[in-house]
Design a protein around this motif. Structure first.
Motif, PDB file in Angstrom:
ATOM      1  N   ALA A 197      36.196  53.954  55.555  1.00  0.00           N
ATOM      2  CA  ALA A 197      37.431  54.900  55.073  1.00  0.00           C
ATOM      3  C   ALA A 197      37.686  54.572  53.898  1.00  0.00           C
ATOM      4  CB  ALA A 197      38.251  54.465  56.343  1.00  0.00           C
ATOM      5  N   PRO A 198      37.238  55.336  52.826  1.00  0.00           N
ATOM      6  CA  PRO A 198      37.757  55.106  51.478  1.00  0.00           C
ATOM      7  C   PRO A 198      39.282  55.276  51.136  1.00  0.00           C
ATOM      8  CG  PRO A 198      36.555  57.327  51.412  1.00  0.00           C
ATOM      9  CD  PRO A 198      36.614  56.445  52.837  1.00  0.00           C
ATOM     10  N   GLN A 199      39.972  55.923  52.078  1.00  0.00           N
ATOM     11  CA  GLN A 199      41.317  56.114  51.798  1.00  0.00           C
ATOM     12  C   GLN A 199      41.966  54.869  52.032  1.00  0.00           C
ATOM     13  OE1 GLN A 199      43.308  58.803  50.641  1.00  0.00           O
ATOM     14  NE2 GLN A 199      44.876  57.157  50.654  1.00  0.00           N
ATOM     15  N   ARG A 200      41.579  53.925  53.233  1.00  0.00           N
ATOM     16  CA  ARG A 200      42.023  52.799  53.407  1.00  0.00           C
ATOM     17  C   ARG A 200      42.219  51.998  52.522  1.00  0.00           C
ATOM     18  NH1 ARG A 200      39.214  51.950  59.212  1.00  0.00           N
ATOM     19  NH2 ARG A 200      40.172  53.793  60.174  1.00  0.00           N
ATOM     20  N   ALA A 201      40.993  52.040  51.732  1.00  0.00           N
ATOM     21  CA  ALA A 201      40.775  50.978  50.470  1.00  0.00           C
ATOM     22  C   ALA A 201      41.809  51.575  49.375  1.00  0.00           C
ATOM     23  CB  ALA A 201      39.189  51.190  49.895  1.00  0.00           C
ATOM     24  N   LEU A 202      41.832  52.540  49.176  1.00  0.00           N
ATOM     25  CA  LEU A 202      43.070  53.124  48.146  1.00  0.00           C
ATOM     26  C   LEU A 202      44.371  52.521  48.503  1.00  0.00           C
ATOM     27  CD1 LEU A 202      43.426  54.396  45.562  1.00  0.00           C
ATOM     28  CD2 LEU A 202      43.679  56.555  46.720  1.00  0.00           C
ATOM     29  N   GLY A 257      49.680  49.575  31.333  1.00  0.00           N
ATOM     30  CA  GLY A 257      49.896  49.723  32.855  1.00  0.00           C
ATOM     31  C   GLY A 257      48.841  50.490  33.537  1.00  0.00           C
ATOM     32  N   PHE A 258      47.765  50.683  33.267  1.00  0.00           N
ATOM     33  CA  PHE A 258      46.837  51.686  34.105  1.00  0.00           C
ATOM     34  C   PHE A 258      45.704  51.038  34.472  1.00  0.00           C
ATOM     35  CE2 PHE A 258      43.337  54.807  33.257  1.00  0.00           C
ATOM     36  CZ  PHE A 258      43.743  55.779  34.192  1.00  0.00           C
ATOM     37  N   ALA A 259      45.189  51.775  35.667  1.00  0.00           N
ATOM     38  CA  ALA A 259      43.851  51.437  36.082  1.00  0.00           C
ATOM     39  C   ALA A 259      43.195  52.503  36.543  1.00  0.00           C
ATOM     40  CB  ALA A 259      44.076  50.432  37.389  1.00  0.00           C
ATOM     41  N   ARG A 276      53.721  53.337  39.574  1.00  0.00           N
ATOM     42  CA  ARG A 276      54.550  54.125  39.540  1.00  0.00           C
ATOM     43  C   ARG A 276      54.140  55.694  39.838  1.00  0.00           C
ATOM     44  NH1 ARG A 276      56.083  53.627  34.926  1.00  0.00           N
ATOM     45  NH2 ARG A 276      55.023  55.266  33.774  1.00  0.00           N
ATOM     46  N   THR A 277      52.786  55.862  39.538  1.00  0.00           N
ATOM     47  CA  THR A 277      51.942  57.312  39.880  1.00  0.00           C
ATOM     48  C   THR A 277      50.744  56.822  40.357  1.00  0.00           C
ATOM     49  OG1 THR A 277      51.403  57.850  37.520  1.00  0.00           O
ATOM     50  CG2 THR A 277      53.667  58.751  38.166  1.00  0.00           C
ATOM     51  N   CYS A 278      50.207  57.835  41.128  1.00  0.00           N
ATOM     52  CA  CYS A 278      48.785  57.658  41.624  1.00  0.00           C
ATOM     53  C   CYS A 278      48.260  59.077  41.581  1.00  0.00           C
ATOM     54  CB  CYS A 278      48.627  56.928  42.671  1.00  0.00           C
ATOM     55  SG  CYS A 278      46.947  56.848  43.330  1.00  0.00           S
ATOM     56  N   THR A 279      47.377  59.598  40.802  1.00  0.00           N
ATOM     57  CA  THR A 279      46.758  60.800  40.821  1.00  0.00           C
ATOM     58  C   THR A 279      45.266  60.477  41.291  1.00  0.00           C
ATOM     59  OG1 THR A 279      47.979  61.459  39.004  1.00  0.00           O
ATOM     60  CG2 THR A 279      45.722  62.877  39.737  1.00  0.00           C
ATOM     61  N   VAL A 280      45.125  61.237  42.594  1.00  0.00           N
ATOM     62  CA  VAL A 280      43.580  61.163  43.282  1.00  0.00           C
ATOM     63  C   VAL A 280      42.885  62.268  43.302  1.00  0.00           C
ATOM     64  CG1 VAL A 280      42.537  60.479  45.286  1.00  0.00           C
ATOM     65  CG2 VAL A 280      44.609  59.440  44.763  1.00  0.00           C
ATOM     66  N   ALA A 329      40.817  57.505  41.416  1.00  0.00           N
ATOM     67  CA  ALA A 329      42.163  57.432  41.602  1.00  0.00           C
ATOM     68  C   ALA A 329      42.761  57.012  40.018  1.00  0.00           C
ATOM     69  CB  ALA A 329      42.712  56.479  42.638  1.00  0.00           C
ATOM     70  N   ASP A 330      43.552  57.607  39.394  1.00  0.00           N
ATOM     71  CA  ASP A 330      44.408  57.232  38.104  1.00  0.00           C
ATOM     72  C   ASP A 330      45.665  56.489  38.613  1.00  0.00           C
ATOM     73  OD1 ASP A 330      42.022  58.086  36.686  1.00  0.00           O
ATOM     74  OD2 ASP A 330      43.000  59.849  36.104  1.00  0.00           O
ATOM     75  N   LEU A 331      45.758  55.260  38.390  1.00  0.00           N
ATOM     76  CA  LEU A 331      47.094  54.616  38.968  1.00  0.00           C
ATOM     77  C   LEU A 331      47.763  53.948  37.546  1.00  0.00           C
ATOM     78  CD1 LEU A 331      44.849  54.052  41.115  1.00  0.00           C
ATOM     79  CD2 LEU A 331      46.482  52.168  41.895  1.00  0.00           C
ATOM     80  N   SER A 332      48.842  54.772  37.578  1.00  0.00           N
ATOM     81  CA  SER A 332      49.831  54.147  35.951  1.00  0.00           C
ATOM     82  C   SER A 332      51.090  53.542  36.535  1.00  0.00           C
ATOM     83  CB  SER A 332      50.083  55.595  35.339  1.00  0.00           C
ATOM     84  OG  SER A 332      48.885  56.212  35.174  1.00  0.00           O
ATOM     85  N   GLY A 333      51.693  52.969  35.625  1.00  0.00           N
ATOM     86  CA  GLY A 333      52.965  52.278  35.741  1.00  0.00           C
ATOM     87  C   GLY A 333      53.032  51.116  36.527  1.00  0.00           C
ATOM     88  N   ILE A 334      51.728  50.177  36.343  1.00  0.00           N
ATOM     89  CA  ILE A 334      51.610  48.970  36.993  1.00  0.00           C
ATOM     90  C   ILE A 334      52.110  47.818  36.027  1.00  0.00           C
ATOM     91  CG2 ILE A 334      49.779  47.456  37.917  1.00  0.00           C
ATOM     92  CD1 ILE A 334      48.048  50.149  38.233  1.00  0.00           C
TER      93      ILE A 334
END
Length: 124
Positions: A92-97, A79-81, A107-111, A14-19
């Motif tokens: 359940a990895p989706q629960r962690a995400l 602002g990126f992780a 602001r955005t999350c690309t998985v 997962a690329d998390l932006s706008g944090i």
């Protein structure tokens, strides 16, 4: 001839932006967040190790799980992780995400999701 394949687990990239930058620079907070995410996913924590790069700078860390791992690399100045979640078994990895997204409010999350496994014929 096709070889049998058994999925060993799900790997989320997962690329998390706008944090908000402050959320990405606090090493203790990031570690607690990833540990909470692991528990929410039903995973068993084996160990964790996190490293801060200095005031206002990023954090890198990993939570080792009996079911695999969750890792993160943060860049507050952007602002990126980058998050890597790999879990097998009943975890359940989706629960962690979901926990990470709720806390970091990107602001955005690309998985990208990958099913990882073993080629059954290679073990014979």
């Amino acid at each position: 001839m096709t070889t049998p394949h058994r999925a060993a687990g799900t790997h989320l990239l997962a690329d998390l932006s706008g944090i908000a930058p402050a959320l990405l620079a606090d090493c203790g907070r990031i570690e607690a967040l990833l540990r909470d995410a692991a528990l929410a996913a039903g995973a068993r924590i084996v160990h964790s190790h996190f490293h801060p790069f200095g005031p206002g700078l990023g954090v890198t860390g990993v939570v080792l799980l009996a079911e695999s791992h969750i890792s993160v690399h943060t860049w507050p100045e952007h602002g990126f992780a980058a998050v890597d979640i790999f879990m097998c078994g009943a975890a359940a990895p989706q629960r962690a995400l979901d926990v990470l997204r709720e806390a970091l409010a990107p602001r955005t999350c690309t998985v990208r999701s990958l099913q990882r496994g073993v080629d059954e014929s290679a073990t014979r």
